[in-house]
Design an enzyme around this catalytic site. Structure first.
Site, short mmCIF file in Angstrom:
data_model
loop_
_atom_site.label_atom_id
_atom_site.label_comp_id
_atom_site.label_asym_id
_atom_site.label_seq_id
_atom_site.Cartn_x
_atom_site.Cartn_y
_atom_site.Cartn_z
N GLU A 120 -59.10 -2.00 -5.21
CA GLU A 120 -60.54 -2.26 -5.22
C GLU A 120 -60.98 -3.01 -3.97
OE1 GLU A 120 -62.91 -0.88 -6.86
OE2 GLU A 120 -63.57 -2.53 -8.13
N THR A 168 -72.25 -1.73 -2.98
CA THR A 168 -71.82 -3.03 -3.51
C THR A 168 -71.99 -4.12 -2.45
OG1 THR A 168 -70.29 -1.95 -5.00
CG2 THR A 168 -69.88 -4.27 -4.55
N1 HSE Z 1 -68.87 -7.94 -9.98
C1 HSE Z 1 -69.06 -7.01 -8.92
C2 HSE Z 1 -70.47 -7.16 -8.39
C3 HSE Z 1 -68.86 -5.62 -9.45
O1 HSE Z 1 -71.38 -7.22 -9.20
O2 HSE Z 1 -70.66 -7.21 -7.18
C4 HSE Z 1 -68.92 -4.57 -8.39
O3 HSE Z 1 -67.71 -4.53 -7.67
#
Ligand code: HSE
Length: 293
Positions: A120, A168
């Protein structure tokens, strides 16, 4: 050769930024692996044109390197990238489970969460486990640096996916650096409510526990039609609605499986009224990665 199906996931759940996650029953990625002298990757399916096949740039390739498990890896994407539904995590999770089994590495599912999180990191820039944990373990998960807690929860859901692109990286840039004491108190209250709701399969508690006033409003601004979709979903019977992961997906909690249709339809209409095409998955909290031989 073996095949693993790993589900889409929804991270954060409002009050659990970078911590909470749940597995969806659908959609899912299907990954087929066979031993090889060096790792190669082929990607097909939803949004495959945007996914690198270079093993050093692909989550599954990084997982193969982490496990010292070279393989021919074929990824059939059911989870569209940049959706907020844990697309890269689904591939990383499936690859971790498949390659550990293929090479008989004997790692526990909890250990595989950490391996998949390294995959990831390639796409998100940081090794978050909030998507890979539910993709591997299923149910509702609480992912912290010191380990993962898992609950086999069961709730009906709608995951609505507007045809918008939110990376993201961009969605993390809008997250405030600091919170006030009152915001922290509210968030702790919500997170605790949501956690108890998951242990009781209580859609009212989980819906209330999504509420959070720091990260979600900042990200909602990146999603055209978000406010209309959340209002429409609530009016159609959802107990709570929030941004799924980093967005643009939107997650709604439903009281019963029969409510999903009206909630999905209301959200699609709301996005359409803002000129945004969308699709909706009428789904549930589901299980983690499954091995098929
Ligand atoms: N927790 C992460 C975010 C999830 O909200 O940026 C996406 O990778």
């Amino acid at each position: 050769m073996l095949t693993v199906r790993a589900p889409a996931t929804s991270a954060n759940l409002g009050s659990g930024f970078d911590v909470f996650g749940l597995a969806l029953d659908a959609p899912a990625d299907v990954v087929r692996v066979e031993r090889a002298d060096e790792t190669t990757i082929e990607v097909s399916g939803a949004g495959s044109q945007y996914i690198p096949e270079d093993p050093t740039q692909n989550t599954a390739g990084v997982v193969a390197a982490e496990l010292d498990a070279p393989a021919r890896i074929c990824i059939d994407k059911g989870v569209r990238p940049a959706s907020g539904l844990g697309s890269s995590a689904a591939s990383a999770a499936a690859a971790a489970v498949a390659l550990s089994e293929l090479y008989d590495r004997g790692l526990t599912r909890e250990e595989l969460v950490h391996v998949a999180a390294e995959g990831e990191a390639v796409v998100s820039g940081a090794a978050h486990a909030d998507n890979v944990a539910p993709a591997i373990l299923g149910g509702f998960t609480i992912a912290r640096d010191d380990g993962v807690t898992q609950v086999d929860a069961s709730l009906p859901l709608v995951a609505c996916l507007p045809d918008l692109v939110v990376s993201t990286r961009d969605a993390r840039k809008v997250v405030p650096e600091t919170v006030s004491m009152s915001e922290m108190v509210d968030t702790v209250g919500s997170a605790a409510t949501l956690t108890v709701g998951m242990t009781r399969n209580d859609p009212e508690l989980v819906g209330r526990g999504l509420e959070e006033a720091v990260v979600t409003p900042a990200r909602a601004d990146l999603i055209t039609g978000y406010d209309a979709a959340t209002t429409a979903a609530s009016e159609a019977g959802a107990t709570g609605v929030t941004v799924s992961g980093a967005g643009p997906g939107v997650l709604a909690i439903c009281r019963s499986p029969d409510d999903r249709r009206a909630v999905a339809s209301a959200m699609l209409d709301a996005f359409e009224s803002h000129g945004v095409d969308a699709r909706a998955y009428q789904t549930s909290i589901g299980q983690g990665a499954q091995i098929f031989r």
